[in-house]
Design an enzyme around this catalytic site. Structure first.
Site, PDB file in Angstrom:
ATOM      1  N   LYS A  11       0.892  -1.173   0.000  1.00 28.76           N
ATOM      2  CA  LYS A  11       0.000   0.000   0.000  1.00 28.76           C
ATOM      3  C   LYS A  11       0.922   1.212   0.000  1.00 28.76           C
ATOM      4  O   LYS A  11       1.365   1.684   1.047  1.00 28.76           O
ATOM      5  CB  LYS A  11      -0.885  -0.022   1.243  1.00 28.76           C
ATOM      6  CG  LYS A  11      -2.226   0.663   1.107  1.00 28.76           C
ATOM      7  CD  LYS A  11      -2.197   2.161   0.955  1.00 28.76           C
ATOM      8  CE  LYS A  11      -1.690   2.969   2.090  1.00 28.76           C
ATOM      9  NZ  LYS A  11      -1.428   4.387   1.716  1.00 28.76           N
ATOM     10  N   GLU A  70      -0.669   7.269  -1.029  1.00 27.62           N
ATOM     11  CA  GLU A  70      -1.673   7.663  -2.033  1.00 27.62           C
ATOM     12  C   GLU A  70      -1.241   8.924  -2.788  1.00 27.62           C
ATOM     13  O   GLU A  70      -1.820   9.263  -3.813  1.00 27.62           O
ATOM     14  CB  GLU A  70      -3.037   7.856  -1.352  1.00 27.62           C
ATOM     15  CG  GLU A  70      -3.139   8.991  -0.323  1.00 27.62           C
ATOM     16  CD  GLU A  70      -2.608   8.628   1.067  1.00 27.62           C
ATOM     17  OE1 GLU A  70      -1.761   7.713   1.197  1.00 27.62           O
ATOM     18  OE2 GLU A  70      -3.041   9.294   2.038  1.00 27.62           O
ATOM     19  N   SER A 104       5.445   8.396   9.435  1.00 28.18           N
ATOM     20  CA  SER A 104       5.650   9.295  10.570  1.00 28.18           C
ATOM     21  C   SER A 104       5.479   8.537  11.893  1.00 28.18           C
ATOM     22  O   SER A 104       4.833   7.491  11.955  1.00 28.18           O
ATOM     23  CB  SER A 104       4.646  10.452  10.490  1.00 28.18           C
ATOM     24  OG  SER A 104       3.335   9.928  10.488  1.00 28.18           O
ATOM     25  N   CYS A 114      13.908  10.968   5.479  1.00 25.52           N
ATOM     26  CA  CYS A 114      14.016  10.507   6.867  1.00 25.52           C
ATOM     27  C   CYS A 114      15.450  10.615   7.350  1.00 25.52           C
ATOM     28  O   CYS A 114      15.717  10.627   8.532  1.00 25.52           O
ATOM     29  CB  CYS A 114      13.544   9.069   6.982  1.00 25.52           C
ATOM     30  SG  CYS A 114      14.512   7.970   5.946  1.00 25.52           S
TER      31      CYS A 114
HETATM   32  P1  NAD Z   1       2.587   9.214   6.982  1.00 26.33           P
HETATM   33  O1  NAD Z   1       2.795   8.590   8.302  1.00 26.33           O
HETATM   34  O2  NAD Z   1       1.626  10.340   6.868  1.00 26.33           O
HETATM   35  O3  NAD Z   1       2.066   8.113   5.917  1.00 26.33           O
HETATM   36  C1  NAD Z   1       2.724   6.878   5.772  1.00 26.33           C
HETATM   37  C2  NAD Z   1       1.711   5.843   5.310  1.00 26.33           C
HETATM   38  O4  NAD Z   1       0.694   5.699   6.296  1.00 26.33           O
HETATM   39  C3  NAD Z   1       1.021   6.203   4.011  1.00 26.33           C
HETATM   40  O5  NAD Z   1       0.906   5.058   3.207  1.00 26.33           O
HETATM   41  C4  NAD Z   1      -0.339   6.712   4.457  1.00 26.33           C
HETATM   42  O6  NAD Z   1      -1.366   6.443   3.520  1.00 26.33           O
HETATM   43  C5  NAD Z   1      -0.590   5.954   5.745  1.00 26.33           C
HETATM   44  N1  NAD Z   1      -1.350   6.743   6.722  1.00 26.33           N
HETATM   45  C6  NAD Z   1      -1.368   8.088   6.862  1.00 26.33           C
HETATM   46  N2  NAD Z   1      -2.172   8.447   7.876  1.00 26.33           N
HETATM   47  C7  NAD Z   1      -2.685   7.311   8.386  1.00 26.33           C
HETATM   48  C8  NAD Z   1      -3.588   7.021   9.460  1.00 26.33           C
HETATM   49  N3  NAD Z   1      -4.125   7.997  10.208  1.00 26.33           N
HETATM   50  N4  NAD Z   1      -3.887   5.741   9.716  1.00 26.33           N
HETATM   51  C9  NAD Z   1      -3.363   4.748   8.980  1.00 26.33           C
HETATM   52  N5  NAD Z   1      -2.503   4.961   7.955  1.00 26.33           N
HETATM   53  C10 NAD Z   1      -2.162   6.226   7.658  1.00 26.33           C
HETATM   54  O7  NAD Z   1       4.026   9.619   6.422  1.00 26.33           O
HETATM   55  P2  NAD Z   1       4.370  10.450   5.113  1.00 26.33           P
HETATM   56  O8  NAD Z   1       3.997  11.874   5.335  1.00 26.33           O
HETATM   57  O9  NAD Z   1       3.874   9.751   3.913  1.00 26.33           O
HETATM   58  O10 NAD Z   1       5.968  10.297   5.106  1.00 26.33           O
HETATM   59  C11 NAD Z   1       6.826  11.139   5.823  1.00 26.33           C
HETATM   60  C12 NAD Z   1       7.227  10.520   7.138  1.00 26.33           C
HETATM   61  O11 NAD Z   1       7.854   9.253   6.917  1.00 26.33           O
HETATM   62  C13 NAD Z   1       8.268  11.349   7.878  1.00 26.33           C
HETATM   63  O12 NAD Z   1       7.928  11.349   9.233  1.00 26.33           O
HETATM   64  C14 NAD Z   1       9.569  10.600   7.639  1.00 26.33           C
HETATM   65  O13 NAD Z   1      10.570  10.787   8.616  1.00 26.33           O
HETATM   66  C15 NAD Z   1       9.078   9.186   7.638  1.00 26.33           C
HETATM   67  N6  NAD Z   1      10.032   8.293   6.989  1.00 26.33           N
HETATM   68  C16 NAD Z   1      10.778   7.488   7.788  1.00 26.33           C
HETATM   69  C17 NAD Z   1      11.737   6.646   7.225  1.00 26.33           C
HETATM   70  C18 NAD Z   1      12.588   5.763   8.090  1.00 26.33           C
HETATM   71  O14 NAD Z   1      13.391   5.013   7.568  1.00 26.33           O
HETATM   72  N7  NAD Z   1      12.462   5.817   9.409  1.00 26.33           N
HETATM   73  C19 NAD Z   1      11.884   6.614   5.839  1.00 26.33           C
HETATM   74  C20 NAD Z   1      11.076   7.436   5.052  1.00 26.33           C
HETATM   75  C21 NAD Z   1      10.144   8.280   5.643  1.00 26.33           C
END
Ligand code: NAD
Length: 501
Positions: A180, A183, A233, A288
């Site tokens: 997944k 989006e 996140s 990240c």
């Molecule tokens: P996000 O947490 O908003 O979304 C990540 C995924 O979760 C997406 O597929 C999204 O559809 C889903 N999602 C979003 N809200 C949700 C909810 N309420 N309930 C269930 N699923 C949900 O993250 P983002 O904005 O897409 O990405 C940026 C974040 O990812 C930053 O915090 C970054 O540091 C982190 N990141 C971490 C690493 C790592 O290796 N630790 C790598 C890349 C990105």
């Protein structure tokens, strides 16, 4: 045939059972962040659509887990060659939906391809152990078996690389997989699914579903899914970890970051500043592994900030597909406004805005300039939160000890770096810092496929990092088998546990 025409679909389909599928129901919009225009539409799966994908993955599982490991590795080799041939196509899709520059997108796809390269040698890593005579004429061996249907939920900032941290390892281990992707950036996943099919992957082994929380919740609740990998996140990572644990699923959930770079006065400051500029503003800070906080120690502070100011000012901002552009837009208008509001907060909190990029100069798209704050304090909001934008903050410390303590007090612990000419100082930092990935004169420890990748504390919920040997552990279960072949001179065991071997 590799036809980029398939990429120009107005609606990005899901990929279920080896073919594109557009599920009925809600649709979302995919933007080009460089123009702010809607470029594509994407279906948002509900529980019924997720169930269709799980059924396809469950149906494909028995044959795939019993396919010889060499056959699985050969499909990976073919996939590797197709990915290499299509690297630029995939990178273009990433630039179009994420906004990062094309060379940066190419680099990110390369890091993902390296994971596929790594799993071509997986038969070696799947070898078990064998001990002869653990008792008299009794032998024990161990196996690593696939866990079943696995799912991956990934963030917007690496549309190809982060999914490739997961699905190649899972699939090479004999699992089937449901991805997944975010989006906001759904197309690269579908391109990879097409290439995987062309490489000879049986239908149903790799599936892609799209959507938001409803799709994620259906994955977390589905009893047919055995393991979930998440990257995103911190609040969502924690939610995924807790929900999967409650539902009896194996889980690894990588979260957000606030990565510090400690710069000692003996460092080559010109070299350090160049490295920090790339790490802070590359991909508009949406990594990240971005360095978002510099801890300047003692006399390093003033000259370092001067160098950072000069270099950050020179960064060329524009659409990621234009030659000579260093930094593209942010992912959405909403995110750009959130980053801009942090810049306002920083000024109100009393941090010194050496460069204020809060007012974008380009008329369309989600652009911001580069921002540099000096004399930031740990109680300020701009220090406490992951801003995930082109904002670099500088804190001051008097000693290495103070700098290490500051890094260790931060609840995030994804990556960190030290810049110094002193081996002793670097060794102490490596030894004492409570962070999962460390760079020594290297700002972003980029993922190396044959090592694992992951942080500590609020940057990772779960026990195992992604890819490398830890990824293989995550996607396999250990089974220990003890064998005796009875014959007349070995007596049958009695009721008591044996005391002699
Ligand atoms: P996000 O947490 O908003 O979304 C990540 C995924 O979760 C997406 O597929 C999204 O559809 C889903 N999602 C979003 N809200 C949700 C909810 N309420 N309930 C269930 N699923 C949900 O993250 P983002 O904005 O897409 O990405 C940026 C974040 O990812 C930053 O915090 C970054 O540091 C982190 N990141 C971490 C690493 C790592 O290796 N630790 C790598 C890349 C990105």
């Amino acid at each position: 045939m590799n036809k980029p025409a398939e990429l120009k679909l107005d609606t990005v389909p899901c990929w279920i059972g080896g073919k594109p599928v557009v599920s009925a129901g809600r649709m979302g919009e995919v933007y080009n962040p460089a123009t702010g225009q809607v470029a594509r539409r994407v279906p948002y799966c509900d529980a019924a659509a997720i169930d269709t994908a799980v059924q396809a993955a469950m149906a494909a599982l028995p044959d795939w887990r019993d396919a010889s490991i060499l056959r699985r590795a050969r499909v990976m080799q073919k996939f590797l060659h197709l990915l290499q041939a299509q690297q630029k196509d995939i990178a273009r899709l990433i630039t179009a939906e994420h906004g990062k520059t094309l060379p940066d997108a190419m680099g990110s796809v390369q890091r993902g391809i390296e994971v596929v390269e790594f799993v071509c040698g997986l038969p070696q890593l799947l070898k078990g152990e064998y001990s002869e005579n653990v008792g008299t004429a009794v032998d024990t061996h161990s196996l690593r078996q696939p866990v079943g249907v696995c799912a991956g939920i990934t963030p917007f900032n690496f549309p190809a690389m982060v999914p490739m941290w997961m699905f190649p390892v899972a699939i090479a281990c004999g699992n089937t997989f449901i991805l997944k992707p975010s989006e906001k950036v759904p197309s690269a996943a579908i391109r990879m699914a097409e290439l995987f099919k062309e490489a000879g992957l049986p239908d149903g082994v790799f599936n892609v579903v799209h959507g938001d929380k409803a799709a994620v919740d259906a994955i977390l609740a589905h009893p047919g899914i055995a393991a979930v990998s998440f990257v995103g996140s911190t609040p969502i990572a924690k939610y995924i970890y807790e929900t999967c644990a409650k539902n009896g699923k194996r889980v690894q959930a990588l979260g957000g970051a606030k990565n510090h770079a400690v710069v000692l006065p003996d460092a080559d400051l010109e070299f350090a500043a160049d490295a920090l500029i790339g790490a802070a503003y590359g991909s508009a800070g949406e990594r990240c592994m971005a360095i978002s906080a510099v801890v300047a120690v003692g006399a390093a502070g003033d000259p370092l900030v001067k160098l950072l100011e000069k270099k950050a000012k020179a960064i060329k901002i524009g659409p990621g597909d234009q030659d000579g552009v260093d930094m593209g837009p942010l992912i959405t208008g909403q995110h750009r406004d959130k980053v801009a509001s942090y810049i306002e907060k920083g000024k109100a909190e009393g941090a010194k805005a050496v460069l204020d990029g809060g007012k974008p100069s380009l008329k369309e798209g989600y652009f911001l300039g580069t921002t540099l704050f000096d004399h930031v304090k740990t109680e300020m909001e701009i220090y406490k939160h992951e801003i995930f934008g082109p904002v670099l903050i500088v804190l001051r410390a008097d000693t290495l000890e103070e700098a290490i303590a500051l890094v260790n007090r931060n609840p995030y612990a994804n990556g960190t770096a030290i810049f110094t000419e002193s081996g002793g100082a670097a060794r102490r930092f490596e030894n004492e810092v409570q962070v999962g990935m460390v760079g020594v004169n290297v700002p972003i420890p980029v993922p190396v496929a044959f090592y694992s990748f992951g942080g500590w504390k609020n940057s990772l919920f779960g026990d195992l990092h992604v890819h490398g040997a830890e990824g293989v552990k995550f996607y396999t279960r250990t089974k220990v088998v003890t064998t005796r072949w009875p014959h007349q001179d070995t007596p049958a065991p009695g009721l008591n546990m044996p005391t002699l071997g």
